[in-house]
Design an enzyme around this catalytic site. Structure first.
Site, mmCIF file in Angstrom:
data_model
loop_
_atom_site.group_PDB
_atom_site.id
_atom_site.type_symbol
_atom_site.label_atom_id
_atom_site.label_comp_id
_atom_site.label_asym_id
_atom_site.label_seq_id
_atom_site.Cartn_x
_atom_site.Cartn_y
_atom_site.Cartn_z
ATOM 1 N N HIS A 29 0.807 -1.225 0.000
ATOM 2 C CA HIS A 29 0.000 0.000 0.000
ATOM 3 C C HIS A 29 0.839 1.273 0.000
ATOM 4 O O HIS A 29 0.294 2.371 -0.060
ATOM 5 C CB HIS A 29 -0.949 0.002 1.205
ATOM 6 C CG HIS A 29 -2.043 -1.022 1.063
ATOM 7 N ND1 HIS A 29 -3.264 -0.721 0.529
ATOM 8 C CD2 HIS A 29 -2.062 -2.348 1.334
ATOM 9 C CE1 HIS A 29 -4.014 -1.815 0.497
ATOM 10 N NE2 HIS A 29 -3.303 -2.823 0.982
ATOM 11 N N ASP A 33 3.474 9.353 -1.318
ATOM 12 C CA ASP A 33 2.305 8.590 -0.858
ATOM 13 C C ASP A 33 2.026 7.473 -1.850
ATOM 14 O O ASP A 33 2.040 7.717 -3.067
ATOM 15 C CB ASP A 33 1.084 9.531 -0.797
ATOM 16 C CG ASP A 33 0.169 9.243 0.383
ATOM 17 O OD1 ASP A 33 0.133 8.077 0.808
ATOM 18 O OD2 ASP A 33 -0.502 10.170 0.861
#
Ligand code: GDG
Length: 468
Positions: free
Chosen positions: A158, A366
């Protein structure tokens, strides 16, 4: 149809009142996947015991079976607060300056992965598909193979995959990456992280990457591909039009007294670029004194990982910085930053997003960033707000019609806020329509189907994800 066994560090059993606090959309999404494919969600309960017992707490809530174990204090210190959050998290977010290497972290990480493997293995049946999540559990697949499991086992990361040049600063990096070869399918959010993984495999492991995405290292063959995660668009649109959202929206607008609202919503984490964002906003106030008193930044930042020192430090820094900016610019009837360290239920958040004319989503790095997609989903189609998005968030590869900025540049942030404030309605609508199409099409349902079907097809088809 085969069952799905999801394994992640934490498990959040679904509740009838929906996700509250700082819980993200991912847990809602995984619960939905388990309902659809039946199966079990296995992981750490979040509780600590004196000594590890291996006892599994099996529960069934709203159609989802969860199986959780407690961990010892030493496990939590070394595996979770240690290797996962003090070594891998900073390194994978390009912060080698913050990454800590400690032999006990590495051994704790291996030990807990082994504990996970030993306790979950008896729950897995021969036909089950196994889907392991995130950086806490990288070696788990290899440990399950050692226990004789021949199931299809997939892994999804992730967070970003760092460039090979950074990753080699991790002691025993080869051992960690080699353990990933035990998986059948490795998923990343973007082609960029996938490319970095390919580069590492070729450069450090002497492997070959075939055009169809197959990776070959020695006698191991596996697939790796990009599967950009989405939000549950339908659920979020519904949440945004609920009574709770409307009440939150009205409450915020009333308190804004006609001022423009710029919103930021992030877990309190150095990767989210909050200090740089505040500095960019300060630059905007310096350069546009006519806008002072016309706008305020609402930064919602629920604390996370409070046990880790760098998180305490960033919290102190932000308290100080927001206080300094407020002290410098505030008037008796206006405060430039409303800095809030608490989480809100999802529906309220949706109402806040809709009330804000601008969102500042400016992480320094991110994996994806779901807040950007939630902001887009929550907008009024007739009068949407403007998304200012970091070009270093995975989401920037899909949301190209946002105002993309370098989050390290105060000037770019300042210019983008000014541009967003002045943007005509037609342009806002045009940009929003382009963005919402991708948020709607590549939603979380598409994501989980794409991944699970690719995993199911491993060894049969070509393993590449279907088109949205
Ligand atoms: C990791 C990766 C990747 C935040 N404040 C509140 C609240 N949140 C929710 C948001 C959003 C979630 O937390 C945050 O998701 P992000 O994607 O932005 O970031 P991470 O937590 O770092 O997640 C990231 C993600 O995994 C999924 O793969 O996109 O790159 O770092 O859903 O809404 N939720 C509520 N109240 C809050 O105050 N209810």
């Amino acid at each position: 149809m085969s069952r799905l066994i999801v394994i992640s560090n934490r498990v959040s059993a679904p509740t009838s009142h929906g996700a509250a606090g700082a819980q993200g959309g991912l847990s809602v999404a995984l619960a939905a996947a388990l309902r659809e494919y039946r199966g079990i969600w296995f992981g750490w309960s979040g509780q600590q015991t004196e000594s590890f017992t291996g006892h599994i707490d099996l529960q069934r809530n709203l159609g989802v079976t969860t199986a959780t174990i407690d961990l010892e204090e030493q496990d939590v210190d070394e595996y979770y607060n240690g290797y996962a959050n003090r070594t891998l998290w900073p390194l994978f977010h390009y912060r080698i300056d913050l990454a800590e290497y400690d032999r006990s972290f590495g051994s704790g990480y291996e030990r807990v992965n082994h504990r996970f493997a030993e306790t979950v293995a008896p729950l897995i049946e021969p036909d089950d598909l196994v889907w392991v999540h995130d950086y806490h559990l990288i070696p788990l697949g290899a440990q399950l193979r050692e226990m004789g499991l021949t199931n299809r086992i997939g892994f999804f990361l992730h967070i970003p995959w760092p460039p090979a040049r950074l990753l080699v600063s991790l002691p025993f990096h080869q051992r960690l990456v080699r353990s990933m070869l035990a998986y059948d399918l490795i998923g990343f959010h973007t082609e960029e992280w996938l490319d970095s993984f390919h580069h590492y495999v070729e450069r450090e492991l002497g492997g070959t990457v075939h055009p169809d995405g197959t990776i070959e290292v020695g006698d191991r063959r596996l697939k790796a591909a990009a599967f950009p995660i989405g939000i549950d668009h339908k659920e979020f649109v519904e949440a945004a039009s609920s009574d709770t959202a409307r009440a939150a929206h009205d409450r915020l607008l009333k308190s804004a007294e006609g001022k423009h609202i710029v919103i930021g919503v992030d877990r309190l984490d150095y990767s989210k670029g909050l200090a740089e964002r505040f500095e960019g906003y300060r630059r905007f106030l310096e350069e546009h004194d006519n806008c002072r008193g016309q706008v305020f930044l609402l930064q919602i930042a629920p604390p996370s990982r409070g046990e880790v020192h760098t998180y305490e430090a960033i919290r102190e820094d932000l308290d100080e910085l927001s206080g300094r900016i407020n002290g410098e610019f505030a008037e008796v009837d206006w405060v430039p930053i409303r800095y809030v360290n608490q989480g809100y239920p999802r529906a309220e958040l949706a109402g806040f997003y809709r009330a804000a004319k601008i969102a500042l989503v400016t992480p320094l790095r991110d994996g994806m960033n779901l807040v950007a997609k939630e902001y887009v989903a929550a907008q009024d189609p007739e009068d949407p707000g403007v998304l200012i998005l970091s070009r270093f968030a995975g989401a920037a590869l899909q949301l190209k019609d946002a105002l993309l900025v370098n989050p390290y540049s105060k000037d770019e942030i300042s210019d983008a806020i000014a541009k967003a404030m002045a943007m005509p309605r037609e342009e806002r609508i045009r940009r929003w329509k382009a963005m919402v199409e991708s948020v709607r099409n590549e939603d979380v349902v598409w994501w989980r189907h794409a991944y699970v079907e690719a995993l199911r097809g491993c060894g049969e088809g070509d393993g590449s994800p279907p088109a949205p």
